[in-house]
Design an enzyme around this catalytic site. Structure first.
Site, PDB file in Angstrom:
ATOM      1  N   GLU A 185      54.970  31.568  -8.720  1.00  0.00           N
ATOM      2  CA  GLU A 185      53.693  32.272  -8.583  1.00  0.00           C
ATOM      3  C   GLU A 185      53.860  33.489  -7.689  1.00  0.00           C
ATOM      4  O   GLU A 185      54.761  33.540  -6.846  1.00  0.00           O
ATOM      5  CB  GLU A 185      52.632  31.325  -8.035  1.00  0.00           C
ATOM      6  CG  GLU A 185      52.389  30.152  -8.980  1.00  0.00           C
ATOM      7  CD  GLU A 185      51.177  29.308  -8.604  1.00  0.00           C
ATOM      8  OE1 GLU A 185      50.599  29.539  -7.514  1.00  0.00           O
ATOM      9  OE2 GLU A 185      50.820  28.423  -9.404  1.00  0.00           O
ATOM     10  N   PRO A 186      53.003  34.507  -7.863  1.00  0.00           N
ATOM     11  CA  PRO A 186      53.199  35.797  -7.177  1.00  0.00           C
ATOM     12  C   PRO A 186      53.313  35.697  -5.668  1.00  0.00           C
ATOM     13  O   PRO A 186      54.096  36.417  -5.054  1.00  0.00           O
ATOM     14  CB  PRO A 186      51.961  36.597  -7.588  1.00  0.00           C
ATOM     15  CG  PRO A 186      51.533  36.007  -8.888  1.00  0.00           C
ATOM     16  CD  PRO A 186      51.849  34.548  -8.788  1.00  0.00           C
ATOM     17  N   GLY A 212      56.895  32.755  -4.507  1.00  0.00           N
ATOM     18  CA  GLY A 212      58.318  33.083  -4.597  1.00  0.00           C
ATOM     19  C   GLY A 212      59.179  31.841  -4.591  1.00  0.00           C
ATOM     20  O   GLY A 212      59.015  30.944  -5.414  1.00  0.00           O
ATOM     21  N   SER A 213      60.103  31.771  -3.623  1.00  0.00           N
ATOM     22  CA  SER A 213      61.036  30.656  -3.573  1.00  0.00           C
ATOM     23  C   SER A 213      60.358  29.329  -3.238  1.00  0.00           C
ATOM     24  O   SER A 213      60.910  28.264  -3.514  1.00  0.00           O
ATOM     25  CB  SER A 213      62.132  30.941  -2.536  1.00  0.00           C
ATOM     26  OG  SER A 213      62.932  32.027  -2.947  1.00  0.00           O
ATOM     27  N   HIS A 254      88.957  49.588 -10.234  1.00  0.00           N
ATOM     28  CA  HIS A 254      88.827  50.539 -11.338  1.00  0.00           C
ATOM     29  C   HIS A 254      88.361  51.913 -10.888  1.00  0.00           C
ATOM     30  O   HIS A 254      88.604  52.905 -11.585  1.00  0.00           O
ATOM     31  CB  HIS A 254      87.828  50.009 -12.375  1.00  0.00           C
ATOM     32  CG  HIS A 254      88.395  49.001 -13.319  1.00  0.00           C
ATOM     33  ND1 HIS A 254      88.705  47.705 -12.940  1.00  0.00           N
ATOM     34  CD2 HIS A 254      88.711  49.093 -14.633  1.00  0.00           C
ATOM     35  CE1 HIS A 254      89.174  47.043 -13.993  1.00  0.00           C
ATOM     36  NE2 HIS A 254      89.194  47.860 -15.026  1.00  0.00           N
ATOM     37  N   GLY A 255      87.669  51.968  -9.745  1.00  0.00           N
ATOM     38  CA  GLY A 255      87.128  53.248  -9.300  1.00  0.00           C
ATOM     39  C   GLY A 255      86.056  53.763 -10.253  1.00  0.00           C
ATOM     40  O   GLY A 255      85.281  52.983 -10.808  1.00  0.00           O
ATOM     41  N   GLU A 261      67.333  30.318 -10.203  1.00  0.00           N
ATOM     42  CA  GLU A 261      67.532  28.898  -9.878  1.00  0.00           C
ATOM     43  C   GLU A 261      67.580  28.662  -8.367  1.00  0.00           C
ATOM     44  O   GLU A 261      68.221  27.723  -7.884  1.00  0.00           O
ATOM     45  CB  GLU A 261      68.814  28.362 -10.537  1.00  0.00           C
ATOM     46  CG  GLU A 261      68.830  28.438 -12.046  1.00  0.00           C
ATOM     47  CD  GLU A 261      67.896  27.445 -12.710  1.00  0.00           C
ATOM     48  OE1 GLU A 261      67.402  26.528 -12.036  1.00  0.00           O
ATOM     49  OE2 GLU A 261      67.640  27.590 -13.914  1.00  0.00           O
ATOM     50  N   GLU A 297      69.590  31.896  -0.036  1.00  0.00           N
ATOM     51  CA  GLU A 297      68.960  31.412   1.204  1.00  0.00           C
ATOM     52  C   GLU A 297      68.342  30.020   1.002  1.00  0.00           C
ATOM     53  O   GLU A 297      68.424  29.149   1.886  1.00  0.00           O
ATOM     54  CB  GLU A 297      67.891  32.407   1.661  1.00  0.00           C
ATOM     55  CG  GLU A 297      68.435  33.724   2.203  1.00  0.00           C
ATOM     56  CD  GLU A 297      68.998  34.636   1.116  1.00  0.00           C
ATOM     57  OE1 GLU A 297      69.842  35.496   1.440  1.00  0.00           O
ATOM     58  OE2 GLU A 297      68.603  34.487  -0.064  1.00  0.00           O
TER      59      GLU A 297
END
Length: 400
Positions: free
Chosen positions: A149-150, A153-154, A358-359, A383, A387
């Site tokens: 939900e807004p 979050g976690s 690779h630069g 998932e 943290e």
């Protein structure tokens, strides 16, 4: 989330030395068969995609899913009577690893991800399993999970979305707002986690429900769209609760089981991606010359590649060990958290080092590492962020 890898696809690239023998020994014939499927069927299809396309067309992704399900790979750990192959979970982890290291942008869609069978439905009623889970296992349906939900979050189970009994019909009325929902634009149904008097409960909501609509669209760095889902008086029947009457208030416990397996799958994919990126770096270091020497002869380049190899081997072994514990009946959340934390953060570092080798060549749009640099960063977020994994591990250590 399920997004493509980076290139038009190649078979596995040798890093110049054998991978961990313990990984090679486990489910070798199965992995060989899966890699043969990737090489013979998916790589030619991927070769037709424009280099700058991050997300293959929906029709192509759907074809890959159903074809893989026909061959028994897609949701292999589900029982045969549901359309799976009855594989041990450690075999599934090995397949995800193989998909990641293949470099083929269609490979992730050959295995069940966020659009496939949900472990939550393992707890469903027989009717729910027949109506919803079986089509997912067979690759014939797509679902989405509406959890985040807004303002949470976690803290995913801090729910403001509610489900209230409809006394007249005996069903439920759902109201709320979900965000960062994968597959919402093409799902046949949503698994919605809502609060029933403060207790997290999972519901199946068909996509054509008049009270369910798609809100804002977000486009991620790797090209995958995410959506808001808005529930405005969405009415569902009493049997929409996953698990029936016993499922009311059970979503948190069931969801932890789902997340643990999902985290190990993400860890395996990360390990495969890191192995692919490392192989790219080694190959380039062997061929590229600067100041009269192959750049692989310089110690700073060797430092990038050798450190990556050491970290990657440790992550691979940890992930497989945790998958074996699942097969043995131990699904401790801290095990999955350890593997997901280690593998996702390792993949970010390995891809970064390979790009550094690779630069500018690796930085150019269309190069495999350019995409992977954007793609792999999200693995430390989905998932459960790194943290959050640390919080889970700390609590298991008695620190929280």
């Amino acid at each position: 989330m399920s997004t493509p890898l980076a290139t038009t696809g190649t078979s596995r690239t040798s890093s110049g030395s054998s991978p961990s023998s313990v990984l090679e020994a486990d489910h070798r014939e199965l992995v060989d068969a899966f890699e043969s499927f990737l090489r013979k069927e998916l790589v030619p299809l991927a070769a037709e995609l424009p280099e700058t396309v991050d997300m293959p067309p929906t029709e192509l992704r759907d074809y890959v899913r159903t074809r893989s399900a026909q061959l028994g790979f897609y949701a292999g750990d589900y029982p045969e009577e549901l359309g799976g192959s009855g594989m041990p979970f450690s075999a599934v982890v090995q397949l995800h690893h193989a998909a990641g290291r293949s470099g083929c942008p269609l490979a992730p869609y050959a295995l069940a991800g966020s659009d496939g069978p949900s472990p939550l439905l393992r707890h469903g009623t027989p009717e729910q399993i027949a109506a919803y889970l079986v089509p997912l296992v067979r690759g014939e349906a797509v679902r989405c999970l509406a959890l985040t939900e807004p303002h949470a979050g976690s803290d995913a189970f801090h729910l403001t979305t509610t489900a209230v009994r409809d006394e007249a019909s005996g069903g439920w009325v759902l109201n709320g707002r979900k965000t960062f929902v994968s597959n919402a634009d093409r799902a046949d149904f949503a698994i919605v986690i809502a609060s029933v008097e403060g207790a997290a409960t999972a519901f199946v909501v068909d996509a054509d429900n008049p009270g369910l609509r798609i809100g804002q669209r977000y486009d991620g760095m790797s090209g995958e769209p995410l959506f808001e889902l808005l529930l405005d008086g969405a009415r569902v029947a009493a049997d929409a609760v996953i698990g029936g009457a016993d499922g009311v208030g059970a979503a948190m416990g069931n969801g932890i089981d789902s997340l643990s397996r999902g985290r190990l799958v993400v860890a395996a994919m990360c390990n495969g991606i890191a192995e692919y990126a490392l192989a790219q770096g080694i190959e380039y270091a062997r061929e590229r010359r600067a100041f009269g020497e192959r750049i692989g002869a310089y110690q700073h380049v060797q430092e990038h590649l050798v450190t990556s190899r050491a970290e990657l081997e440790a992550a691979k072994l940890l992930t497989l060990a945790c998958a074996r514990l699942v097969d043995a009946g131990t699904e401790a959340p801290e095990n999955a958290a350890l593997a997901k934390l280690t593998s996702s953060e390792t993949a970010v570092r390995v891809v970064d080092r390979a790009l550094h080798v690779h630069g500018a060549t690796g930085w150019v749009r269309g190069h495999p590492l350019e995409f992977l640099y954007r793609y792999v960063r999200m693995m430390t977020i989905i998932e459960g962020t790194s943290e959050i994994q640390k919080v889970i591990i700390a609590r298991a250590m008695g620190l929280g």
